[in-house]
Design a protein around this motif. Sequence first.
Motif, PDB file in Angstrom:
ATOM      1  N   LYS A 206       0.842  -1.207   0.000  1.00  0.00           N
ATOM      2  CA  LYS A 206       0.000   0.000   0.000  1.00  0.00           C
ATOM      3  C   LYS A 206       0.876   1.256   0.000  1.00  0.00           C
ATOM      4  O   LYS A 206       1.844   1.340   0.721  1.00  0.00           O
ATOM      5  CB  LYS A 206      -0.882  -0.016   1.248  1.00  0.00           C
ATOM      6  CG  LYS A 206      -1.829   1.157   1.341  1.00  0.00           C
ATOM      7  CD  LYS A 206      -2.740   0.984   2.538  1.00  0.00           C
ATOM      8  CE  LYS A 206      -3.528   2.238   2.824  1.00  0.00           C
ATOM      9  NZ  LYS A 206      -4.424   2.622   1.760  1.00  0.00           N
ATOM     10  N   LYS A 207       0.494   2.191  -0.847  1.00  0.00           N
ATOM     11  CA  LYS A 207       1.237   3.456  -0.858  1.00  0.00           C
ATOM     12  C   LYS A 207       0.277   4.558  -0.459  1.00  0.00           C
ATOM     13  O   LYS A 207      -0.707   4.788  -1.142  1.00  0.00           O
ATOM     14  CB  LYS A 207       1.797   3.718  -2.246  1.00  0.00           C
ATOM     15  CG  LYS A 207       2.988   2.862  -2.535  1.00  0.00           C
ATOM     16  CD  LYS A 207       3.674   3.265  -3.815  1.00  0.00           C
ATOM     17  CE  LYS A 207       4.870   2.356  -4.026  1.00  0.00           C
ATOM     18  NZ  LYS A 207       5.338   2.333  -5.378  1.00  0.00           N
TER      19      LYS A 207
ATOM     20  N   LEU B  53      -4.673  10.620  -2.888  1.00  0.00           N
ATOM     21  CA  LEU B  53      -5.826   9.989  -3.540  1.00  0.00           C
ATOM     22  C   LEU B  53      -6.558   9.044  -2.588  1.00  0.00           C
ATOM     23  O   LEU B  53      -7.754   8.821  -2.727  1.00  0.00           O
ATOM     24  CB  LEU B  53      -5.376   9.202  -4.776  1.00  0.00           C
ATOM     25  CG  LEU B  53      -4.777   9.995  -5.923  1.00  0.00           C
ATOM     26  CD1 LEU B  53      -4.260   9.048  -6.988  1.00  0.00           C
ATOM     27  CD2 LEU B  53      -5.805  10.937  -6.522  1.00  0.00           C
ATOM     28  N   CYS B  54      -5.817   8.466  -1.613  1.00  0.00           N
ATOM     29  CA  CYS B  54      -6.412   7.473  -0.708  1.00  0.00           C
ATOM     30  C   CYS B  54      -7.628   8.046   0.022  1.00  0.00           C
ATOM     31  O   CYS B  54      -8.593   7.335   0.281  1.00  0.00           O
ATOM     32  CB  CYS B  54      -5.394   7.000   0.324  1.00  0.00           C
ATOM     33  SG  CYS B  54      -3.984   6.172  -0.410  1.00  0.00           S
TER      34      CYS B  54
ATOM     35  N   CYS C 214     -10.621   7.590  -2.179  1.00  0.00           N
ATOM     36  CA  CYS C 214     -10.643   6.397  -3.030  1.00  0.00           C
ATOM     37  C   CYS C 214     -11.780   5.451  -2.645  1.00  0.00           C
ATOM     38  O   CYS C 214     -11.980   5.139  -1.471  1.00  0.00           O
ATOM     39  CB  CYS C 214      -9.297   5.689  -2.902  1.00  0.00           C
ATOM     40  SG  CYS C 214      -9.259   4.144  -3.807  1.00  0.00           S
TER      41      CYS C 214
ATOM     42  N   TYR D 263     -11.893   2.412  -3.109  1.00  0.00           N
ATOM     43  CA  TYR D 263     -11.388   1.088  -2.743  1.00  0.00           C
ATOM     44  C   TYR D 263     -10.650   1.091  -1.408  1.00  0.00           C
ATOM     45  O   TYR D 263     -10.065   0.086  -1.039  1.00  0.00           O
ATOM     46  CB  TYR D 263     -10.440   0.572  -3.833  1.00  0.00           C
ATOM     47  CG  TYR D 263     -11.128   0.434  -5.170  1.00  0.00           C
ATOM     48  CD1 TYR D 263     -11.922  -0.668  -5.457  1.00  0.00           C
ATOM     49  CD2 TYR D 263     -11.003   1.431  -6.127  1.00  0.00           C
ATOM     50  CE1 TYR D 263     -12.582  -0.775  -6.665  1.00  0.00           C
ATOM     51  CE2 TYR D 263     -11.657   1.332  -7.348  1.00  0.00           C
ATOM     52  CZ  TYR D 263     -12.439   0.235  -7.610  1.00  0.00           C
ATOM     53  OH  TYR D 263     -13.094   0.134  -8.796  1.00  0.00           O
ATOM     54  N   SER D 264     -10.657   2.237  -0.710  1.00  0.00           N
ATOM     55  CA  SER D 264      -9.789   2.343   0.469  1.00  0.00           C
ATOM     56  C   SER D 264     -10.087   1.256   1.504  1.00  0.00           C
ATOM     57  O   SER D 264      -9.158   0.708   2.090  1.00  0.00           O
ATOM     58  CB  SER D 264      -9.854   3.737   1.081  1.00  0.00           C
ATOM     59  OG  SER D 264     -11.163   3.982   1.488  1.00  0.00           O
TER      60      SER D 264
ATOM     61  N   CYS E 212      -8.728  -1.928   0.202  1.00  0.00           N
ATOM     62  CA  CYS E 212      -7.270  -1.798   0.092  1.00  0.00           C
ATOM     63  C   CYS E 212      -6.621  -1.938   1.464  1.00  0.00           C
ATOM     64  O   CYS E 212      -5.632  -2.627   1.628  1.00  0.00           O
ATOM     65  CB  CYS E 212      -6.943  -0.442  -0.525  1.00  0.00           C
ATOM     66  SG  CYS E 212      -5.215  -0.170  -0.801  1.00  0.00           S
TER      67      CYS E 212
HETATM   68  S1  SF4 Z   1      -6.662   3.475  -0.953  1.00  0.00           S
HETATM   69 FE1  SF4 Z   1      -7.006   3.618  -3.183  1.00  0.00          FE
HETATM   70  S2  SF4 Z   1      -5.540   5.196  -3.857  1.00  0.00           S
HETATM   71 FE2  SF4 Z   1      -4.861   4.515  -1.825  1.00  0.00          FE
HETATM   72  S3  SF4 Z   1      -3.366   2.865  -2.227  1.00  0.00           S
HETATM   73 FE3  SF4 Z   1      -5.391   1.883  -1.942  1.00  0.00          FE
HETATM   74  S4  SF4 Z   1      -6.225   1.698  -4.022  1.00  0.00           S
HETATM   75 FE4  SF4 Z   1      -4.532   3.183  -4.145  1.00  0.00          FE
END
Ligand code: SF4
Length: 245
Positions: A216-217, A221-222, A225, A227-228, A231
């Motif tokens: 995870k970076k 954008l997170c 997002c 998908y957070s 993710c």
């Molecule tokens: S939360 Fe969304 S933008 Fe942030 S690392 Fe995960 S997929 Fe990428």
Amino acid sequence: MPDISSRYIESLLIKELAFAYPDIVNACSSNDVDVVEGVVENLETELCRICDNIELIHPGELEGASPELMKDARSAVSECVKEIGTNLMSAISEHGKNELLSCIDPVKTDPILYSERIGLSGMPSKLVCHAENVVPSVIKTGKYPENGVWNNDRLQIAALAMLVEEEYGKTVKYGFVEYAKYGIVRKVIIRANDRRQILKIGNRVKKIKDGTMPDKKESTLCEHCNYSEMCNKCSTKVSLASRFF
Ligand code: SF4
């Protein structure tokens, strides 16, 4: 994004305005000062038409946008029109109208390109036919760098060029980036290193599809997002080893 901003609407308006540049350039007959005024007038007329229709073109994106936001975005774009006109006219006087047209006049807009081999899909703002080559072009609504294009824009053009190659079966050596807010068009020559990086990205996408989540970076954008949640559950934190690679 949860809250629609005037900045976001501004970029939608600029992108639509950029699609009108070829017709506006085509209507120019010479490069004296009066023509710049004519170009600016045509841009303003076009902006009015776009503002009347923008909610029909982007209904989903503009859902819930208040009239005040629309008004703010419109005046922000209106302030750019003079600079856009001046820069388009400079490009005509430097390179000629036909050359500029072949860099910006689309043979296709927003085409969807896909390559099984590279494992990526993409959509350039347009494909243009320049010097008998079909090449990708992307419209950007932010600032332009002093020279060339931003690194991310270079990579995007390289990926799109590789997708165009798959589609048309012909090597694509360059593409264009239009910094539409300023009426600036930049040519990007695609290097072997750009292609290498795109293949690397394609491989990473393939790994994700096969179920291997990358580290995870955290980025800005997170915060917005979709998908957070997923993710956070699936991704591992950046491992010590991955910092070295
Ligand atoms: S939360 Fe969304 S933008 Fe942030 S690392 Fe995960 S997929 Fe990428």
